[in-house]
Design an enzyme around this catalytic site. Structure first.
Site, PDB file in Angstrom:
ATOM      1  N   SER A 165      72.277  15.791  30.333  1.00 40.08           N
ATOM      2  CA  SER A 165      72.468  16.191  31.715  1.00 40.08           C
ATOM      3  C   SER A 165      72.644  17.699  31.836  1.00 40.08           C
ATOM      4  CB  SER A 165      73.657  15.416  32.289  1.00 40.08           C
ATOM      5  OG  SER A 165      73.606  15.413  33.682  1.00 40.08           O
ATOM      6  N   HIS A 225      72.198   6.996  34.035  1.00 39.92           N
ATOM      7  CA  HIS A 225      72.471   8.357  33.561  1.00 39.92           C
ATOM      8  C   HIS A 225      73.419   8.386  32.365  1.00 39.92           C
ATOM      9  CE1 HIS A 225      72.007  12.622  34.345  1.00 39.92           C
ATOM     10  NE2 HIS A 225      73.302  12.797  34.248  1.00 39.92           N
TER      11      HIS A 225
END
Length: 410
Positions: free
Chosen positions: A185, A387
């Protein structure tokens, strides 16, 4: 009484966690802590996961591995902590966490599951970074975290100062180039900035692996996108958590990580559902027993300016430097708009891993990144992954890390 979202509100690991409580309008985090402390009988009857009280080094050692902590000074005076699982067998690798996270995220899943341990088992010299402002990097040669100037940074400064300091330190200590940089990320965001702005440092890195890259973010499906236009108005955030700093770790979070779901009669599944709402639903991959440990470490703190910078990226659809407004942009950039980061100039070989069900790093945005990078090793889609599955998913070793290790041996 009215419902208010409090506590560690959303967003750990690129905007990701929240618990909602029904509390009085005028209650503060301190009042909540006092209420919890007063209820001693209830607290004493609750058992909690002992691992929720361990720091990164302690978790590594408990798993049976050697662990070290190193302090690195950046060019602008921040003191960053690097954690290490040392080995002399293979070259060093650096793992970099996402927004509001820390080095702990790579070991929370435990032995045989955490990527840091899997890499150590393969013989790599494993280094775990901590960016400025998080739990392990709250120091500066002259500024205190209580000084607003300490928090005057976004992911731009992480790319131009933090990563160059970490990579230079590692290569000097080990006398080897960095075999692989692995970012999750925002850990990818800062790398791309570093590679553009400091190509001389990027040449010390033989390979980069992007897990759920957060570079272009304007197609995210997460409800976070609807808050982006309001992020620059930080009154509510600062009311609870203090000016310029967003979601630091605290005594309140320690209590919530140990007792929160039980003391407020909230099922772990409900706590996890809020995470899914932010990151994408994938119950099959989430290990609910890890929740107390996760909440003990995340959120780990960030600057409000970093949140604002991400909100600008959501609104603009671009990957560019911080927007200070037309007047200040002219003074800083000699242009009314901030400059884009030139991704086409990056020469480091890069592999990208992305998830079908990632509500923060959408397939559309990841593919846009893919087409702008000139040296792609692999573009790998992981079905159903959200995610956070890239660091905590039950099947991450089989579905992600196996291929990752194969790429690292190319």
């Amino acid at each position: 009484m009215w419902p208010i979202v409090i506590a560690f509100l959303l967003v750990f690991c690129d905007l990701a966690a929240a618990i909602t409580f029904d509390i009085l309008q005028d209650i503060s985090p301190n009042a909540l802590m006092n209420t919890m402390r007063d209820n001693k009988e209830q607290l004493n009857s609750i058992k909690f996961n002992i691992d929720a009280s361990l720091n990164t080094v302690q978790m590594i050692r408990k798993a049976g591995y050697p662990a070290e902590a190193h302090v690195v000074q950046t060019q602008d005076g921040y003191l960053l902590t690097l954690h290490r699982i040392p080995s002399n067998k293979y070259q060093p690798v650096l793992l970099q966490h996402g927004l509001l996270c820390s080095s702990a995220d790579w070991v929370i899943a435990g032995k045989d599951k955490g990527l840091a341990f899997i890499l150590a088992d393969q013989g790599y010299d494993v280094w775990l970074g901590n960016i400025r402002g998080n739990t392990y990097s709250r120091a500066h040669v002259s500024l205190s975290p209580s000084d607003s100037r300490f928090w005057n940074f976004s992911f731009h400064e992480m790319g131009i100062y933090d990563l160059p300091a970490m990579i230079s330190y590692i290569t000097n200590i080990t006398s080897h180039p960095l075999h692989t940089y692995i970012g999750h990320s925002m850990g990818t965001t800062s790398f791309y900035i570093m590679a553009v702005e400091h190509p001389e440092i990027a040449r010390m890195v033989q390979m980069m692996i992007s897990l759920a890259p957060a570079v272009f973010v304007n197609h995210m499906k997460s409800p976070i996108r609807y808050f982006s236009r309001f992020v620059q108005k930080l009154e509510i955030i600062t009311h609870f958590f203090g000016k310029n700093e967003f979601l630091p770790h605290s005594d309140m979070l320690d209590y919530l990580s140990k007792y929160g779901c039980e003391i407020f009669n909230i099922e772990k599944e409900i706590c996890a559902n809020v995470i899914f709402l932010i990151c994408g639903f994938d119950k099959e991959q989430f290990n609910y027993t890890l929740l107390p440990v996760i909440l003990n470490h995340d959120p780990a703190g960030a600057s409000a300016k970093t949140l604002v910078h991400f909100s600008q990226e959501i609104e603009s659809g671009k990957f560019r430097q911080y927007d200070y407004g037309r007047k200040n942009n002219l003074l800083i950039y000699n242009a009314t708009e901030p400059p884009d980061y030139n991704l086409g100039s990056i020469t480091v070989p890069i592999a990208i891993f992305y998830g079908d069900n990632d509500w923060l790093a959408s397939n559309v945005d990841v593919k846009k990144l893919y087409h702008l990078l000139p040296n792609i090793l692999d573009m790998y889609r992981v079905p159903k992954f959200n995610h956070l599955d890239f660091i905590w998913g039950k099947d991450a070793p089989k579905l992600v890390y196996k291929r990752l290790l194969e790429i690292m041996k190319i």
